[in-house]
Scaffold this motif. Structure first.
Motif: not given
Length: 395
Positions: A266-276, A319-323
């Protein structure tokens, strides 16, 4: 190399896949993928028809009046990407491209389909809900930092944790591999890192061959296997509640390791699986780089990027939501440090440090020495991963 508007280019054969907002262009020789807007795809089509750069530029300016069309610049980009084979009939000398390894081709797609099909997706979803229910109904099942320590000697605890973690990380990556093979895609296994953690990574590059709707299965495959492991471990904990012995302690380590790995995704500030998954669902790629660019304006002490990321107007909201999720992920990481990593490290050092003051013929001394050696090995692996990432960026 200089181009003129009278220049004619010949390109290598390209595979073009329509995506949600733009197009994905594959270089089949190297296996590299590039995202391009429709105007670029139209330019490639006209180049393949034998039109000059000037003719294409005039036609595209009429067809796409709101787009900035510069064919000389576009031709230079294609040349840098080694997608051009001839310029005005003269062959272009290009470096030999490194072909991506075609790994795990011996794994049958039928085996992948056994684990990843509509019925399996339902089972994984039900088990995920089951895990949430188990934790809600039995808060005592939540792992604590002391669950890591199942032996009196610290080097045995670290050895057991490294062994179990290695096994279950491989199972996580096996999920990705089987999902890739279910779609008959090649892949490979690499060593990488997230922050200070050494991790295995399955090469997911070939997923761009698939339509967007099929990619999430491949990104979530590792979490699906984690969900199964966590559910089975929690059920075993309930069945063995109140019992002593080694097996219940091993179950504690399994639950701790799997729980942290799932939360970590869930730490999607890194490129984890959930980030993708987030990136794929939104159709907005380079989300991390775009969010970091936005956040740098709010946090002046952050380093500036070497190259600005283009943020299209229609992507600004995403981008703002992801931020926001980016910052939440940072907070979640701090919580993991506060509740698990730091207490574990302090507990371990407090337990082993006195061993250095005892003689070399004592077990506490060698426990402290072995524990220090284990930490040193992990740091070496981390440095190796950082070096590889640095060299890749320079390349």
């Amino acid at each position: 190399m200089n181009f003129t508007h009278d220049s004619h280019l010949k390109l290598i054969p390209l595979n073009i896949i329509q995506d949600k907002k733009h197009f994905i262009v594959e270089d089949p020789t190297s296996g590299e993928f590039y995202e391009m807007p429709e105007v670029c795809i139209e330019a490639i089509r006209l180049l393949n028809e034998g039109n000059s750069l000037g003719e294409i530029e005039r036609e595209l300016k009429e067809k796409y009046p709101t787009e900035e069309v510069d064919l000389l610049d576009f031709a230079q980009q294609l040349l840098e990407l080694q997608l051009v084979t001839e310029i005005d009939g003269v062959k272009v000398e290009a470096k030999e491209k490194e072909k991506l390894p075609q790994g795990f081709l011996r794994v049958s797609p039928q085996l992948g389909n056994f684990f990843f099909n509509k019925a399996a997706y339902f089972v994984y979803g039900a088990l995920f809900i089951g895990n949430v229910v188990l934790f809600a109904a039995n808060p005592s099942l939540f792992p604590t930092y002391k669950d890591l320590f199942i032996f009196d000697y610290m080097f045995l605890n670290i050895l057991a944790w490294m062994l179990l973690s290695f096994i279950f990380v491989l199972i996580h990556e096996l999920g990705h591999i089987l999902a890739m093979r279910a779609f008959n895609l090649p892949t490979k296994l690499e060593i990488g890192h997230r922050l200070f953690l050494v991790v295995f990574e399955t090469d997911m590059g070939p997923v761009w061959k698939l339509p967007s709707r099929n990619r999430n299965v491949l990104y979530l495959a590792g979490l699906c296997f984690d969900t199964v492991i966590l559910f089975l471990a929690l059920i075993c904990q309930l069945l063995l509640s109140g019992q002593s012995g080694m097996f219940p302690r091993v179950l504690d380590v399994i639950v701790l390791d799997t729980f942290i790995r799932i939360v970590y995704q869930c730490c999607i500030y890194m490129k984890t699986d959930l980030y993708y998954v987030f990136e794929n669902v939104s159709g907005c790629y380079n989300l991390m780089e775009s969010a970091q660019q936005v956040l740098r304006k709010l946090v002046p002490f952050l380093n500036q990027a070497d190259k600005e990321t283009v943020i299209y107007p229609e992507e600004r909201r995403t981008v703002l939501i992801y931020s926001v999720f980016y910052l939440l992920g940072v907070g979640l990481t701090l919580l993991l440090f506060a509740f698990y990593y730091i207490p574990q490290l302090l507990f371990a050092w407090k337990k082993v440090f006195p061993g250095f003051s005892q003689g070399v013929d004592t077990l506490p001394f060698w426990d402290a020495a072995m524990f220090s050696l284990q930490i040193f090995i992990v740091l070496l692996l981390l440095l190796f991963s950082w070096q590889k990432k640095y060299l890749r960026r320079r390349a």
